[in-house]
Design an enzyme around this catalytic site. Structure first.
Site, PDB file in Angstrom:
ATOM      1  N   GLU A  71      10.068  -2.836   9.129  1.00 25.65           N
ATOM      2  CA  GLU A  71       9.109  -1.701   8.460  1.00 25.65           C
ATOM      3  C   GLU A  71       8.891  -1.419   6.785  1.00 25.65           C
ATOM      4  OE1 GLU A  71       8.390   0.988  10.765  1.00 25.65           O
ATOM      5  OE2 GLU A  71       6.902   1.568   9.117  1.00 25.65           O
ATOM      6  N   GLU A  78       0.627  -3.553   4.407  1.00 24.74           N
ATOM      7  CA  GLU A  78      -0.613  -2.039   4.986  1.00 24.74           C
ATOM      8  C   GLU A  78      -0.951  -1.722   3.083  1.00 24.74           C
ATOM      9  OE1 GLU A  78       1.366  -0.027   8.422  1.00 24.74           O
ATOM     10  OE2 GLU A  78       1.149   1.767   6.512  1.00 24.74           O
TER      11      GLU A  78
END
Ligand SMILES: Nc1ncnc2c1ncn2[C@@H]1O[C@H](COP(=O)(O)OP(=O)(O)OP(=O)(O)O)[C@@H](O)[C@H]1O
Length: 130
Positions: A71, A78
């Site tokens: 994550e 991102e």
């Protein structure tokens, strides 16, 4: 006068501080990470309740670490994609989707390992109260 270089220990401490800053930034911006922390809390609580063996704790720790790591990498990717490609671009979408796929793989792997560890304990508990 020459500026003093930070010592080896100071540099290591700084790196540690930057890493903590990164985790805290990701935690504040990513709702998924908060879910992972909740799931980890639930797994650790269940582990304490059932009294897992050392090997089972190692499996649970690795699963939690695997998902958090995936994550955090996904979040970092991102951020970089948004920086270099704020406009719509198929490659930007592809990069994000692949990173999201990595999180899915880590989560599914951990879910399966978690089931293998906890299911016998849950079944034994059910049997005890049925
Ligand atoms: N710059 C872009 N160009 C093309 N497609 C994009 C772009 N940004 C996002 N997408 C597409 O939209 C999807 C969602 O993107 P978004 O940035 O909202 O990530 P997300 O998966 O919702 O992440 P999170 O919910 O963890 O923040 C991506 O997986 C990708 O398919």
């Amino acid at each position: 006068m020459e500026k003093q270089q930070p010592t080896f220990i100071r540099r290591r401490l700084n790196s540690f501080g930057y890493a903590l800053k990164g985790i805290s930034a990701a935690f504040r911006s990513e709702i998924n990470l908060r879910w992972h922390v909740l799931s980890a809390g639930a797994a650790v609580s269940a582990g304490l309740y059932f009294g897992l063996t050392t090997v089972e704790w190692v499996i649970v720790c690795f699963c939690i670490g695997l998902v958090w790591m995936a994550e955090l990498f996904n979040t970092a990717l991102e951020v970089v994609v948004n920086l270099v490609s704020p406009e719509f671009h198929p490659l930007a979408g592809k990069a994000k989707d692949i990173a999201a796929g990595a999180v899915l793989v880590a989560s599914l792997t951990s879910a399966i390992a978690g089931l293998l560890v906890f299911l016998p304990y849950f079944l034994a508990l059910l049997q005890k109260y049925s």
